[in-house]
Design an enzyme around this catalytic site. Structure first.
Site, short mmCIF file in Angstrom:
data_model
loop_
_atom_site.label_atom_id
_atom_site.label_comp_id
_atom_site.label_asym_id
_atom_site.label_seq_id
_atom_site.Cartn_x
_atom_site.Cartn_y
_atom_site.Cartn_z
CG ASP A 8 -1.54 1.28 1.55
OD1 ASP A 8 -2.24 1.79 0.65
OD2 ASP A 8 -1.36 1.82 2.66
CG ASP A 10 -1.54 7.85 0.23
OD1 ASP A 10 -2.25 7.68 -0.77
OD2 ASP A 10 -0.59 8.66 0.27
#
Ligand code: XBP
Ligand code: MG
Length: 235
Positions: A8, A10
């Site tokens: 991932d 953010d």
């Protein structure tokens, strides 16, 4: 044996959400909107992934009286593009470093021949701006797939972006592990059948991570993560 790590972006690669929040607020001011997302409100808005979707959620939930322009989608898209301009400028100013252990994990895993990929809700411009600074201009050499933004119809917690990455890598979920930071991200990866590790951050530390293989404050202790993930890496 784990063949791939899917990251991932953010909150996971870097603590970016407050820079996103400030960039949204700059875009609102520039467009003459009296909207201001403080930390407490942004914490609520993070329930919805995707900046454009988050703006619409804000209007529906907190500004019902707002008179939508005729081309509402175009209005939101433009507002989000202005926000992205501010956000990438903050990244290119080197204001958002990679989180502890991330650069070492990426370089060590890549050197060991482990496939790396990205699965994020944010835009490709944001990924490039963050990783050009954090990993160098040639950052793309580390990743075999870069799943970001609007390339899938449903954003996290739907599994779409992780399914897209698995197809690109031609790997099964059992060959991979995912690294996430949020409830939505965890559930997106789990729905795709991928064993998922979580590193928390100030926006997500109180969320429910039931189902995660392990939860870490951060990857500052890489050998500990490698042991938990069964990765044959030095750390
Ligand atoms: C987190 C998100 C993104 C960012 C804002 O993405 O949900 O929407 O909050 O970025 P990730 P955009 O999946 O990497 O945790 O405004 O570009 O959407
Ligand atoms: Mg995240």
């Amino acid at each position: 044996m784990i063949k791939a790590i899917i990251f991932d972006v953010d909150g996971t690669l870097a603590d970016t959400e407050d820079a996103h929040r400030k960039s949204f607020n700059k875009a609102f001011v520039e467009n003459g909107l009296d909207w201001n997302w403080d930390v407490a409100l942004y914490d609520k808005l993070l329930k919805v992934t995707g900046g454009k979707e988050r703006i619409k959620y804000f209007v529906e939930s907190f500004r019902q009286g707002f008179t939508k322009p005729a081309d509402y989608d175009g209005f939101v898209k433009n507002l989000h593009a202005v926000k992205t301009g501010h956000y990438t400028a903050m990244l290119r100013d080197g204001l958002i470093p990679l989180r502890p252990g991330i650069k070492q994990l990426i370089t060590e895993a890549h050197r060991a021949g482990i496939t790396l990929a990205i699965a994020t809700t944010t835009t490709p411009e944001n990924v490039s701006a963050l990783l050009e600074v954090g990993l160098g201009k040639d950052w793309e050499k580390y990743f075999s797939a870069n799943g970001c933004g609007d390339i899938v119809p449903n954003k996290k917690p739907a599994p779409d972006i992780y399914d897209w990455v698995l197809r690109e890598l031609k790997l099964s979920p059992a060959d991979c592990i995912a690294l996430e930071d949020s409830y939505n991200g965890l559930h997106s990866a789990l729905a795709a059948g991928i064993k998922t590790f979580v590193t928390i951050n100030p926006y997500t530390s109180k969320q429910d991570f039931t189902g995660a293989a392990a939860v870490f404050d951060d990857l500052g202790d890489l050998p500990r993560f490698y042991r938990a993930a069964g990765l044959p890496l030095p750390g």
